[in-house]
Design a protein around this motif. Structure first.
Motif, mmCIF file in Angstrom:
data_model
loop_
_atom_site.group_PDB
_atom_site.id
_atom_site.type_symbol
_atom_site.label_atom_id
_atom_site.label_comp_id
_atom_site.label_asym_id
_atom_site.label_seq_id
_atom_site.Cartn_x
_atom_site.Cartn_y
_atom_site.Cartn_z
ATOM 1 N N ILE A 107 -31.386 -13.719 -44.875
ATOM 2 C CA ILE A 107 -30.297 -13.021 -44.186
ATOM 3 C C ILE A 107 -29.044 -13.118 -45.050
ATOM 4 C CG2 ILE A 107 -31.056 -13.247 -41.788
ATOM 5 C CD1 ILE A 107 -29.478 -15.826 -41.625
ATOM 6 N N VAL A 108 -28.163 -12.147 -44.910
ATOM 7 C CA VAL A 108 -26.874 -12.184 -45.589
ATOM 8 C C VAL A 108 -25.806 -12.412 -44.524
ATOM 9 C CG1 VAL A 108 -25.192 -10.879 -46.919
ATOM 10 C CG2 VAL A 108 -27.627 -10.674 -47.457
ATOM 11 N N PHE A 109 -25.024 -13.488 -44.711
ATOM 12 C CA PHE A 109 -24.011 -13.855 -43.720
ATOM 13 C C PHE A 109 -22.785 -14.399 -44.435
ATOM 14 C CE2 PHE A 109 -22.194 -17.291 -41.017
ATOM 15 C CZ PHE A 109 -21.716 -16.490 -39.984
ATOM 16 N N ASN A 110 -21.629 -13.816 -44.122
ATOM 17 C CA ASN A 110 -20.365 -14.271 -44.723
ATOM 18 C C ASN A 110 -20.450 -14.379 -46.249
ATOM 19 O OD1 ASN A 110 -19.184 -14.380 -42.246
ATOM 20 N ND2 ASN A 110 -18.923 -16.592 -42.178
ATOM 21 N N ASN A 111 -21.003 -13.317 -46.858
ATOM 22 C CA ASN A 111 -21.104 -13.253 -48.317
ATOM 23 C C ASN A 111 -21.986 -14.350 -48.906
ATOM 24 O OD1 ASN A 111 -20.138 -11.057 -49.651
ATOM 25 N ND2 ASN A 111 -18.369 -12.095 -50.568
ATOM 26 N N ASN A 112 -22.963 -14.787 -48.104
ATOM 27 C CA ASN A 112 -23.925 -15.779 -48.573
ATOM 28 C C ASN A 112 -25.333 -15.316 -48.232
ATOM 29 O OD1 ASN A 112 -22.591 -18.571 -49.492
ATOM 30 N ND2 ASN A 112 -21.324 -17.637 -47.898
ATOM 31 N N LEU A 113 -26.258 -15.557 -49.160
ATOM 32 C CA LEU A 113 -27.669 -15.331 -48.876
ATOM 33 C C LEU A 113 -28.215 -16.622 -48.284
ATOM 34 C CD1 LEU A 113 -30.038 -13.258 -49.312
ATOM 35 C CD2 LEU A 113 -30.610 -14.601 -51.337
ATOM 36 N N MET A 114 -28.886 -16.519 -47.132
ATOM 37 C CA MET A 114 -29.370 -17.697 -46.420
ATOM 38 C C MET A 114 -30.798 -17.479 -45.944
ATOM 39 S SD MET A 114 -25.964 -18.085 -44.059
ATOM 40 C CE MET A 114 -26.832 -19.119 -42.889
ATOM 41 N N LEU A 115 -31.423 -18.552 -45.465
ATOM 42 C CA LEU A 115 -32.758 -18.462 -44.893
ATOM 43 C C LEU A 115 -32.699 -18.159 -43.408
ATOM 44 C CD1 LEU A 115 -34.638 -21.513 -46.447
ATOM 45 C CD2 LEU A 115 -34.958 -19.106 -46.985
ATOM 46 N N HIS A 116 -33.689 -17.412 -42.941
ATOM 47 C CA HIS A 116 -33.839 -17.210 -41.502
ATOM 48 C C HIS A 116 -34.696 -18.317 -40.900
ATOM 49 C CE1 HIS A 116 -33.084 -13.219 -39.185
ATOM 50 N NE2 HIS A 116 -32.568 -14.247 -38.569
ATOM 51 N N ASN A 117 -35.619 -18.846 -41.680
ATOM 52 C CA ASN A 117 -36.565 -19.834 -41.155
ATOM 53 C C ASN A 117 -36.088 -21.258 -41.434
ATOM 54 O OD1 ASN A 117 -36.964 -19.170 -43.853
ATOM 55 N ND2 ASN A 117 -39.064 -19.946 -43.868
ATOM 56 N N PHE A 118 -34.902 -21.590 -40.889
ATOM 57 C CA PHE A 118 -34.361 -22.934 -41.016
ATOM 58 C C PHE A 118 -34.431 -23.620 -39.653
ATOM 59 C CE2 PHE A 118 -30.928 -20.294 -39.552
ATOM 60 C CZ PHE A 118 -30.282 -21.079 -38.612
ATOM 61 N N GLU A 119 -34.158 -24.916 -39.644
ATOM 62 C CA GLU A 119 -34.114 -25.630 -38.367
ATOM 63 C C GLU A 119 -33.069 -26.733 -38.440
ATOM 64 O OE1 GLU A 119 -37.109 -28.648 -36.277
ATOM 65 O OE2 GLU A 119 -37.834 -26.579 -36.202
ATOM 66 N N LEU A 120 -32.092 -26.666 -37.544
ATOM 67 C CA LEU A 120 -31.059 -27.694 -37.430
ATOM 68 C C LEU A 120 -31.262 -28.454 -36.129
ATOM 69 C CD1 LEU A 120 -27.917 -25.630 -38.464
ATOM 70 C CD2 LEU A 120 -28.697 -27.659 -39.641
ATOM 71 N N ASN A 121 -31.232 -29.777 -36.187
ATOM 72 C CA ASN A 121 -31.356 -30.584 -34.981
ATOM 73 C C ASN A 121 -30.076 -31.381 -34.755
ATOM 74 O OD1 ASN A 121 -34.176 -30.144 -34.064
ATOM 75 N ND2 ASN A 121 -34.633 -30.884 -36.112
ATOM 76 N N TYR A 122 -29.528 -31.241 -33.558
ATOM 77 C CA TYR A 122 -28.306 -31.945 -33.192
ATOM 78 C C TYR A 122 -28.536 -32.789 -31.946
ATOM 79 C CZ TYR A 122 -25.530 -29.035 -36.360
ATOM 80 O OH TYR A 122 -24.998 -28.434 -37.461
ATOM 81 N N LYS A 123 -27.654 -33.773 -31.752
ATOM 82 C CA LYS A 123 -27.695 -34.600 -30.555
ATOM 83 C C LYS A 123 -26.370 -34.488 -29.824
ATOM 84 C CE LYS A 123 -27.479 -39.126 -30.821
ATOM 85 N NZ LYS A 123 -27.860 -40.548 -31.067
#
Length: 356
Positions: A107-123
């Motif tokens: 994906i392209v977001f805020n002038n950056n190429l990024m992954l769609h298949n990422f995973e962030l875990n928060y508490k």
């Protein structure tokens, strides 16, 4: 409220997806919905888009040093970095990714190429619960707290993530029928949610009722670390709404009556009549005027709106799930309510005497 990052899961290896219809029917929900609804020219257009995206990925992976540079930059690549590595023309091609009617790897977001298949875990610690908040490549993510409280993760500005979840619950309670055209968008919500669509007024009003009765809460959450992927998943202000829904509202007849009233009302009434009043038959109705008296639905007591006793319990949140309002005193009496012993002492004494 601050969400603490636990982990950032990245793909095990970097390689082209080579998306096809057959192998993505279940892995790629957006593609599945689009494909099942496509026919004729629409189907041909979808196949064309698939070919275009596969060609785009093939181009990326053919670039000398692309995978190494992308991984070294923590799975992001800025436009300026691409220019430095491959020149302006190639950078323009990298950042020329189109909008596709299916989920992609990049994906392209805020002038950056990024992954769609990422995973962030928060508490997050919320309402005596420790919530594991997962921000992933899935279009919409819900997690659960205890057995009666559902945690709804809303990451778009119009709160449609919340309303989509509420729609599912109301459907399970048979308050909404499957063929109700007013809620068609929420039947295929995964592909609809990111488009610029208006909110369903009936669901919005139902949610407001549940909030006013203490069954629903909303909390804005921000990340404890600066993260481009969090910003992509978040609302435009950088926050994600965490909503708690107490599902025991279905055991409160007053709450259910209000929800049924909303869902059976016209859109015009939803827009113009902002108040719930109780009539002489102890039934709820929508009104464009405020009530003049308040009451307790279970105790069958009515009194003045500035009653110290009632407001004391309202401030503690112990009254709101049974709070009702009346247009007139005659409606309250006909509905079977008696005067409050605190704010309407004389009328209460008279009522008590008549009971003997």
């Amino acid at each position: 409220m601050i969400a603490k990052l636990i982990s950032f899961k990245k793909p095990e290896n970097m390689q082209p997806l080579n998306i096809t219809i057959d192998n993505c029917k279940f892995k790629n929900t957006s593609l599945y919905y689009t494909y099942t609804a496509a026919s004729g020219d629409c189907h041909n257009e979808l196949c064309k888009k698939l070919y275009e995206y596969n060609s785009y990925e093939k181009f990326l992976f053919s670039l000398n040093g692309f995978v190494k540079a992308f991984i070294e930059k923590n799975y992001t690549l800025s436009y300026d970095q691409a220019v430095n590595l491959w020149g302006k023309d190639t950078a323009a091609a990298i950042f020329a990714e189109d909008d596709y009617p299916f989920k992609t790897q990049f994906i392209v977001f805020n002038n950056n190429l990024m992954l769609h298949n990422f995973e962030l875990n928060y508490k997050i610690e919320l309402d005596a619960m420790v919530i594991q908040l997962k921000i992933t490549n899935d279009d919409i993510i819900y997690s659960k707290g205890d057995k009666t409280k559902c945690v709804i993760v809303n990451s778009i500005d119009n709160k449609n993530d919340i309303y989509a979840y509420l729609y599912g619950i109301l459907w399970d309670l048979n308050l909404i029928t499957f063929d109700d055209e007013r809620f068609e968008a929420y039947d295929a919500y995964e592909q609809w949610r990111l488009e610029d669509k208006t909110v369903n007024l009936h669901l919005e009003r139902c949610w407001e009722v549940l909030k006013s009765m203490g069954y629903a809460q909303e909390h804005e959450v921000v990340s404890n670390v600066s993260n481009l992927y969090w910003n992509y998943a978040a609302q435009s202000n950088g926050a994600i709404i965490i909503a708690l829904l107490d599902t025991t509202f279905n055991k409160n007849m007053l709450a259910m009556d209000k929800l049924k009233l909303i869902l059976n009302s016209s859109e015009k009434d939803i827009k113009t009549k902002h108040y719930f009043l109780t009539d002489s038959d102890n039934m709820q109705y929508l009104s464009d005027e405020k009530g003049t008296l308040g009451g307790h639905w279970k105790l069958k007591i009515y009194g003045e709106l500035n009653c110290k006793s009632a407001n004391h319990y309202i401030d503690k949140g112990q009254y709101i799930r049974n709070r009702v309002f009346f247009k007139s005193e005659s409606d309250a009496i006909s509905a079977g309510y008696r005067p409050c012993a605190v704010c309407m002492r004389e009328k209460y004494d008279l009522w008590k005497k008549l009971q003997k």
